[in-house]
Design an enzyme around this catalytic site. Sequence first.
Site, PDB file in Angstrom:
ATOM      1  N   TYR A 194     -30.389-118.918  59.693  1.00 27.57           N
ATOM      2  CA  TYR A 194     -29.905-119.190  58.339  1.00 27.57           C
ATOM      3  C   TYR A 194     -28.518-119.819  58.464  1.00 27.57           C
ATOM      4  O   TYR A 194     -28.165-120.344  59.518  1.00 27.57           O
ATOM      5  CB  TYR A 194     -29.919-117.831  57.588  1.00 27.57           C
ATOM      6  CG  TYR A 194     -29.749-117.903  56.099  1.00 27.57           C
ATOM      7  CD1 TYR A 194     -30.549-118.717  55.313  1.00 27.57           C
ATOM      8  CD2 TYR A 194     -28.774-117.123  55.468  1.00 27.57           C
ATOM      9  CE1 TYR A 194     -30.381-118.758  53.933  1.00 27.57           C
ATOM     10  CE2 TYR A 194     -28.615-117.157  54.093  1.00 27.57           C
ATOM     11  CZ  TYR A 194     -29.412-117.979  53.328  1.00 27.57           C
ATOM     12  OH  TYR A 194     -29.248-118.022  51.976  1.00 27.57           O
ATOM     13  N   GLU A 342     -34.793-124.572  45.473  1.00 27.78           N
ATOM     14  CA  GLU A 342     -33.687-124.400  46.421  1.00 27.78           C
ATOM     15  C   GLU A 342     -33.050-125.740  46.763  1.00 27.78           C
ATOM     16  O   GLU A 342     -33.748-126.695  47.110  1.00 27.78           O
ATOM     17  CB  GLU A 342     -34.249-123.771  47.714  1.00 27.78           C
ATOM     18  CG  GLU A 342     -33.195-123.286  48.672  1.00 27.78           C
ATOM     19  CD  GLU A 342     -32.429-122.063  48.156  1.00 27.78           C
ATOM     20  OE1 GLU A 342     -33.065-121.086  47.750  1.00 27.78           O
ATOM     21  OE2 GLU A 342     -31.175-122.116  48.167  1.00 27.78           O
ATOM     22  N   ASP A 365     -32.536-120.364  43.055  1.00 20.33           N
ATOM     23  CA  ASP A 365     -31.735-119.481  43.902  1.00 20.33           C
ATOM     24  C   ASP A 365     -30.249-119.821  43.829  1.00 20.33           C
ATOM     25  O   ASP A 365     -29.400-118.928  43.836  1.00 20.33           O
ATOM     26  CB  ASP A 365     -32.257-119.645  45.336  1.00 20.33           C
ATOM     27  CG  ASP A 365     -31.659-118.648  46.294  1.00 20.33           C
ATOM     28  OD1 ASP A 365     -31.415-117.507  45.877  1.00 20.33           O
ATOM     29  OD2 ASP A 365     -31.456-119.011  47.460  1.00 20.33           O
ATOM     30  N   ASP A 366     -29.940-121.106  43.770  1.00 23.19           N
ATOM     31  CA  ASP A 366     -28.527-121.526  43.789  1.00 23.19           C
ATOM     32  C   ASP A 366     -27.824-121.182  42.484  1.00 23.19           C
ATOM     33  O   ASP A 366     -26.636-120.864  42.470  1.00 23.19           O
ATOM     34  CB  ASP A 366     -28.443-123.034  44.079  1.00 23.19           C
ATOM     35  CG  ASP A 366     -29.111-123.353  45.395  1.00 23.19           C
ATOM     36  OD1 ASP A 366     -28.641-122.854  46.426  1.00 23.19           O
ATOM     37  OD2 ASP A 366     -30.144-124.056  45.388  1.00 23.19           O
ATOM     38  N   ASN A 507     -21.187-123.204  51.748  1.00 22.29           N
ATOM     39  CA  ASN A 507     -21.847-123.181  53.056  1.00 22.29           C
ATOM     40  C   ASN A 507     -22.019-124.603  53.578  1.00 22.29           C
ATOM     41  O   ASN A 507     -22.059-125.536  52.782  1.00 22.29           O
ATOM     42  CB  ASN A 507     -23.242-122.542  52.915  1.00 22.29           C
ATOM     43  CG  ASN A 507     -23.164-121.101  52.492  1.00 22.29           C
ATOM     44  OD1 ASN A 507     -22.360-120.340  53.014  1.00 22.29           O
ATOM     45  ND2 ASN A 507     -23.995-120.711  51.531  1.00 22.29           N
TER      46      ASN A 507
HETATM   47  N1  LIG Z   1     -22.957-118.268  49.042  1.00 24.97           N
HETATM   48  C1  LIG Z   1     -24.068-118.563  48.456  1.00 24.97           C
HETATM   49  O1  LIG Z   1     -24.985-117.734  48.341  1.00 24.97           O
HETATM   50  C2  LIG Z   1     -24.269-119.916  47.889  1.00 24.97           C
HETATM   51  C3  LIG Z   1     -23.409-120.915  48.187  1.00 24.97           C
HETATM   52  N2  LIG Z   1     -23.594-122.153  47.654  1.00 24.97           N
HETATM   53  C4  LIG Z   1     -22.679-123.197  48.074  1.00 24.97           C
HETATM   54  O2  LIG Z   1     -21.915-123.641  46.975  1.00 24.97           O
HETATM   55  C5  LIG Z   1     -21.590-125.003  47.164  1.00 24.97           C
HETATM   56  C6  LIG Z   1     -21.854-125.746  45.874  1.00 24.97           C
HETATM   57  O3  LIG Z   1     -23.194-125.679  45.537  1.00 24.97           O
HETATM   58  P1  LIG Z   1     -23.698-126.159  44.085  1.00 24.97           P
HETATM   59  O4  LIG Z   1     -22.960-125.476  43.031  1.00 24.97           O
HETATM   60  O5  LIG Z   1     -25.142-126.051  44.090  1.00 24.97           O
HETATM   61  O6  LIG Z   1     -23.292-127.689  44.147  1.00 24.97           O
HETATM   62  P2  LIG Z   1     -23.057-128.687  42.938  1.00 24.97           P
HETATM   63  O7  LIG Z   1     -23.096-130.044  43.514  1.00 24.97           O
HETATM   64  O8  LIG Z   1     -23.954-128.352  41.824  1.00 24.97           O
HETATM   65  O9  LIG Z   1     -21.553-128.370  42.470  1.00 24.97           O
HETATM   66  C7  LIG Z   1     -20.417-128.692  43.198  1.00 24.97           C
HETATM   67  C8  LIG Z   1     -19.235-128.637  42.275  1.00 24.97           C
HETATM   68  O10 LIG Z   1     -18.065-128.753  43.053  1.00 24.97           O
HETATM   69  C9  LIG Z   1     -17.235-129.749  42.453  1.00 24.97           C
HETATM   70  N3  LIG Z   1     -16.388-130.364  43.473  1.00 24.97           N
HETATM   71  C10 LIG Z   1     -16.755-131.181  44.469  1.00 24.97           C
HETATM   72  N4  LIG Z   1     -15.671-131.535  45.187  1.00 24.97           N
HETATM   73  C11 LIG Z   1     -14.628-130.928  44.618  1.00 24.97           C
HETATM   74  C12 LIG Z   1     -13.233-130.913  44.880  1.00 24.97           C
HETATM   75  N5  LIG Z   1     -12.720-131.576  45.912  1.00 24.97           N
HETATM   76  N6  LIG Z   1     -12.443-130.198  44.079  1.00 24.97           N
HETATM   77  C13 LIG Z   1     -12.962-129.523  43.050  1.00 24.97           C
HETATM   78  N7  LIG Z   1     -14.255-129.480  42.745  1.00 24.97           N
HETATM   79  C14 LIG Z   1     -15.079-130.190  43.525  1.00 24.97           C
HETATM   80  C15 LIG Z   1     -18.198-130.724  41.819  1.00 24.97           C
HETATM   81  O11 LIG Z   1     -17.473-131.462  40.863  1.00 24.97           O
HETATM   82  P3  LIG Z   1     -18.142-132.612  39.970  1.00 24.97           P
HETATM   83  O12 LIG Z   1     -19.061-131.902  39.037  1.00 24.97           O
HETATM   84  O13 LIG Z   1     -16.986-133.213  39.281  1.00 24.97           O
HETATM   85  O14 LIG Z   1     -18.835-133.522  40.906  1.00 24.97           O
HETATM   86  C16 LIG Z   1     -19.227-129.761  41.251  1.00 24.97           C
HETATM   87  O15 LIG Z   1     -18.801-129.269  40.018  1.00 24.97           O
HETATM   88  C17 LIG Z   1     -22.398-125.488  48.356  1.00 24.97           C
HETATM   89  O16 LIG Z   1     -21.579-125.548  49.480  1.00 24.97           O
HETATM   90  C18 LIG Z   1     -23.419-124.408  48.568  1.00 24.97           C
HETATM   91  O17 LIG Z   1     -23.756-124.254  49.917  1.00 24.97           O
HETATM   92  C19 LIG Z   1     -24.599-122.432  46.780  1.00 24.97           C
HETATM   93  C20 LIG Z   1     -25.493-121.466  46.466  1.00 24.97           C
HETATM   94  C21 LIG Z   1     -25.429-120.139  47.042  1.00 24.97           C
HETATM   95  C1  LIG Z   2     -26.969-120.032  50.304  1.00 30.09           C
HETATM   96  C2  LIG Z   2     -27.473-121.155  49.560  1.00 30.09           C
HETATM   97  O1  LIG Z   2     -28.489-121.052  48.891  1.00 30.09           O
HETATM   98  C3  LIG Z   2     -26.767-122.400  49.601  1.00 30.09           C
HETATM   99  O2  LIG Z   2     -25.701-122.483  50.198  1.00 30.09           O
HETATM  100  O3  LIG Z   2     -27.277-123.357  49.014  1.00 30.09           O
HETATM  101 MG   LIG Z   3     -29.296-122.910  48.369  1.00 22.06          MG
END
Ligand SMILES: NC(=O)C1=CN([C@@H]2O[C@H](COP(=O)(O)OP(=O)(O)OC[C@H]3O[C@@H](n4cnc5c(N)ncnc54)[C@H](OP(=O)(O)O)[C@@H]3O)[C@@H](O)[C@H]2O)C=CC1
Ligand SMILES: CC(=O)C(=O)O
Ligand SMILES: [Mg+2]
Length: 651
Positions: A194, A342, A365-366, A507
Amino acid sequence: MISLHRSCFLNNTGISGSSSPFSYKLKKLPPASVKVTALGPNRDRNSSVLIENNNNPLKEIKEDATASVADVDPNPTVTGEDRDLYYDAAATDDQLVTPWSLSVASGYSLLRDPHHNKGLAFNEKERDSYYLRGLLPPTVISQELQVKKMMCSIRQYQVPLQKYMAMMDLQELNERLFYKLLIDNVEELLPVVYTPTVGEACQKYGSIFRRPQGLFISLKEKGKIHEVLRNWPQRDIQVIVVTDGERILGLGDLGCQGMGIPIGKLSLYTALGGVRPSACLPVTIDVGTNNEQLLNDEFYIGLRRRRATGQARNLIEYAELMHEFMSAVKQNYGEKVLIQFEDFANHNAFDLLAKYGTTHLVFNDDIQGTASVVLAGLVAALKVVGGTLADHRFLFLGAGEAGTGIAELIALEISKQTNMPLEEARKKISLVDSKGLIVKSRIDSLQHFKKPWAHDHEPIKKLVDAVNGIKPTVLIGTSGVGRTFTKEVVEAMAALNEKPIIFSLSNPTSQSECTAEEAYTWSQGRAIFASGSPFDPVEYKGRVFVPGQANNAYIFPGLGLGLIMSGAIRVHDDMLLAASEALAAQVTQENFDKGLIYPPFRNIRKISAHIAASVAAKAYELGLATRQPQPKDLVKYAEHCMYNPAYQSYR
Ligand SMILES: NC(=O)C1=CN([C@@H]2O[C@H](COP(=O)(O)OP(=O)(O)OC[C@H]3O[C@@H](n4cnc5c(N)ncnc54)[C@H](OP(=O)(O)O)[C@@H]3O)[C@@H](O)[C@H]2O)C=CC1
Ligand SMILES: CC(=O)C(=O)O
Ligand SMILES: [Mg+2]
């Protein structure tokens, strides 16, 4: 005439019993096992049918090839290794070869069937009964010794990707050993199968690709998805994890190579949540990629075209493919198959969830799994920092799926706890995206999922200014961009709070907003820290801090098990809240003393059973459960349902 059908030898609970390792049995002929070989390179070549009589060794009977192929199940179990050895080798390049065969009654193929292979653990009786004599060296060892040996071997690899490949090879060779290894060594092997290693594996998937796992559904399969699903060897599917590869972790668009994610997530469904491996189906929808590097990579395994998203015509192509997939899944596997979305990009993720949330058993999931795990961590953290959720102020870096998903579940919980209207509760939460703080003056240009978070506030560009302006007690990173929680930001949080709560959720490790060491050092050991990918314990001024892993892997396996065991037909937000509560309740004082706000993963099966029980209880309460009557003790029932990777005895 010979007719074959699959024999079901694994009961639903996966509880070990005496069984036959051969997955076909005769319907019309009495013998216990049969070998059917499909057409070889020459059209006129006969297929061979081996029939075992009770008293005799295998007898070979020649049959007309066309007749025997036509008579077998049109949707047989096909494993990549079950092939006749001889006619393939005889084929030349211009000869047509049927690339599959059924050959089940030979010890040789048994050793190559991952579902039934035990390797050196086959006992003497089994070696006699299943034609294994001579195919194995004489020693017979236990599964425990096999685990020990595999762990020694995996530990010898220095490079995480090599460990990943060794684990994938094992999964393809001996499924039960793979799961025993993973369950018994979960804390050591989770980072291998993972995050973070799975991220690197996806990036290099084309180069390390050895044999396909999961189902690839590309635009080429449009109009044929029903048939594609029929090609999958298992019928009784309970969970599908599907990605289109556009937002793989924080690594962006990895196209078809995102397949590593559904495979990894489903391995956790089995290892952490006890769902039978044969009930799990990993799917990658390939609509192209906008990743230039992959498009130019000669080893890329996906469609070599730009993504079917964006412009109107392309969007329709995308929506049609997804719709065909969703319909075919329901048609093939019924109403109660769980579909986990996912790592879709947010411009599709929210819409897919809204569209199919009312017709299918789906969750994202996200958006939702992440929300549930973070809420659990916050609820646990309150025991250390004090106050209620409503007493805290939350600031997010990143306003996408994870950020707004978490924000919404926190607001929902605050609203439930205080009877405050949801809109009021949302005001306790602010989000920063790539353009700065989300505020009212930006509302017209905001994507729909950000609009509820556009509060009255002056625009702010920099995170550190947002921290100083909003004065959050909790800072959550969901930006996908590494090292964005700078020293300045963490110090600002530490100046505002005695115990700042800081979550770096992005991640893999390279994208984490800060490291555990940075969080503890820059806050002088005061931060309550958790991250999406694991960090080692940190020693700071003589004290050892153990960072928790705030990852949806705590939630989805138990949530899925709870949905399956209750026969739930829809996912409801209250189930996510129930899962959070169940997870938070598993954190002990001993965990808190080490700085943890999540229980250790080594107890994950027990944790998952509790989550499953809470989710199932909620399903019954909401009238969404179809499995009746409701079991009296849901935790015991969840434990009872869990897949056990110990070897079965073959008769
Ligand atoms: N720990 C866990 O269980 C999980 C972790 N994650 C992690 O979270 C992260 C984001 O995932 P997700 O929400 O799906 O992605 P999205 O693409 O949906 O969202 C990313 C967000 O971050 C913003 N962003 C990008 N660059 C910057 C920056 N330099 N400064 C400020 N904001 C910024 C984007 O802005 P804009 O909208 O303006 O483009 C957007 O709003 C990934 O790395 C993923 O691996 C996700 C799911 C589960
Ligand atoms: C953990 C997860 O689902 C992600 O980083 O997208
Ligand atoms: Mg994910």
